[in-house]
Write an enzyme that holds these catalytic residues in place. Structure first.
Site, mmCIF file in Angstrom:
data_model
loop_
_atom_site.group_PDB
_atom_site.id
_atom_site.type_symbol
_atom_site.label_atom_id
_atom_site.label_comp_id
_atom_site.label_asym_id
_atom_site.label_seq_id
_atom_site.Cartn_x
_atom_site.Cartn_y
_atom_site.Cartn_z
ATOM 1 C CG ASP A 1 157.583 -35.547 -7.346
ATOM 2 O OD1 ASP A 1 156.949 -35.333 -6.299
ATOM 3 O OD2 ASP A 1 157.043 -35.831 -8.425
ATOM 4 C CG HIS B 1 155.283 -35.420 -2.328
ATOM 5 N ND1 HIS B 1 154.058 -34.779 -2.432
ATOM 6 C CD2 HIS B 1 155.874 -35.313 -3.537
ATOM 7 C CE1 HIS B 1 153.921 -34.324 -3.670
ATOM 8 N NE2 HIS B 1 155.012 -34.633 -4.356
HETATM 9 O O1 DOR Z 1 154.178 -39.152 -8.772
HETATM 10 C C1 DOR Z 1 153.703 -38.250 -8.097
HETATM 11 N N1 DOR Z 1 153.399 -38.422 -6.795
HETATM 12 N N2 DOR Z 1 153.479 -37.072 -8.678
HETATM 13 C C2 DOR Z 1 152.836 -36.083 -8.035
HETATM 14 O O2 DOR Z 1 152.652 -35.059 -8.630
HETATM 15 C C3 DOR Z 1 152.308 -36.292 -6.675
HETATM 16 C C4 DOR Z 1 153.058 -37.320 -5.974
HETATM 17 C C5 DOR Z 1 152.363 -37.787 -4.719
HETATM 18 O O3 DOR Z 1 151.936 -36.955 -3.926
HETATM 19 O O4 DOR Z 1 152.282 -39.009 -4.513
HETATM 20 ZN ZN ZN Z 2 155.411 -33.969 -6.264
#
Ligand code: DOR
Ligand code: ZN
Length: 345
Positions: free
Chosen positions: A247, A15
């Site tokens: 992630d 992200h």
């Molecule tokens: O912990 C998470 N954060 N899991 C996700 O699937 C999305 C992500 C986020 O975009 O903050």
């Molecule tokens: Zn994610």
């Protein structure tokens, strides 16, 4: 062993956000990683090829001078995604994969899929063209316990989709359970699974025992210790089904340290040092390159990086506890142990 050299790792689930947050945290991934699969869950989401092209430009602008970090773009699959747009965005090389969020499963997933029949034409096209589908594998039914959501998703959603769509290439994103490991391992060449750095380190006790730790809260939420051990075994096995997707998901501290805190662990800064420590603990340093640098490109049918990174073992590594961004401070994941492997500049 006191030094290890690997092909440059890639991050197959990242992200990067947008705006001031993007500007603040992009250098953290670009420092060590060669490429990353960029999650499309912005507000509004990255849905069309045009959205992805514009977001890619914003990412490139945010990278430090001289960086050759390559963002691999994804589209957010919605019930109104146009197969022709997907085909064109993939054919031009702009888009690498699509992302499936069940509606309501996590941060910014409101535009996700409720009725899987509605995305059938897109899935058929993806199977035909070999475009990978990255899947957030959790059901959202209110009667399913949050710790069971991944295992139930495999049975009720993922397995039926795969059976109905032969040839569909699927990445089970950020698996957190033994059931996820077993399903990915048995799935053949068209199925892969990413594992995050933090799920190799924490179990659910780390979130909840001795006071609630918002910086350990993410989705899928960390499970029991037996599941963490299954993930460790999978990651360190060298099995080509498993590859790194951090992630890494930054949220400014006030959004985490809140009565209703956001999900996400920010690991871009110290992931490689953590992974080296974990693989060394498990006597598997020789498998780190497979997990971080080779299995991902193999699944995505991309070349392994021509570059290398070297890690050297020594005194505990220091790294910032927070990254200051224009969108506020972001706490760096605390692995709860000293890290001895330094990434050489
Ligand atoms: O912990 C998470 N954060 N899991 C996700 O699937 C999305 C992500 C986020 O975009 O903050
Ligand atoms: Zn994610």
């Amino acid at each position: 062993m006191t030094q290890i050299t690997l092909r440059r790792p890639d991050d197959w689930h990242l992200h990067l956000r947008d705006g001031e947050m993007l500007a603040g945290i992009a250098p953290e991934s670009a420092r060590h990683f060669g490429r990353a699969i960029i999650m499309p869950n912005l507000v509004p989401p990255v849905v069309t090829g045009e959205d992805a092209a514009a977001y890619r430009e914003r990412i490139l602008t945010a990278l430090p001078e001289g960086s050759n970090f390559t963002p691999l773009m994804t589209l957010y699959l919605t019930e109104t995604t146009d197969p022709a747009d997907v085909a064109a965005a993939h054919a031009s090389g702009l888009v690498t994969a699509l992302k499936l969020y069940p509606a309501g499963a996590t941060t910014n997933s409101a535009s996700g899929v409720r009725d899987f029949d509605k995305v059938r034409p897109v899935l058929e096209l993806m199977a035909e063209k070999g475009i990978p589908l990255c899947v957030h594998g959790e059901v959202v039914d209110s009667d399913i316990d949050i710790f069971d959501r991944e295992a139930v998703f495999i049975d009720r959603v993922l397995d039926p989709i795969r059976r109905a769509t032969p040839g569909l290439r699927v990445v089970m994103e950020h698996i957190t359970t033994k059931q996820g490991v077993d399903y990915a391992r048995a799935g053949g060449d068209d199925l892969g699974a990413t594992i995050t750095t933090h799920h190799l380190v924490i179990n659910r006790n780390h979130i909840l025992v001795g006071g609630i730790k918002p910086h350990y809260y993410c989705l899928p939420v960390a499970k029991r210790e037996e599941h963490r051990l299954a993930l460790r075994e999978a990651a360190t096995s060298g099995d080509a089904s498993f590859f790194l997707g951090t992630d890494s998901a930054p949220h400014a501290d006030p959004a985490k340290e809140s009565a209703c805190g956001c999900a996400g662990c920010f690991t871009a800064t110290n992931t490689l040092s953590i992974l080296a420590e974990v693989f060394e603990q498990d006597g598997a340093l020789d498998k780190l390159e497979a997990f971080a640098s080779r299995n991902g490109p193999a699944f995505y049918r991309l070349p392994v990086s021509e570059e290398t990174v070297t890690l050297t073992k020594g005194e505990p590594v220091t790294y910032p506890g927070k990254i200051e961004t224009g969108a506020g401070p972001v706490t760096v994941f605390d692995p709860g142990m000293p890290l001895h492997w330094r990434v050489e500049a």
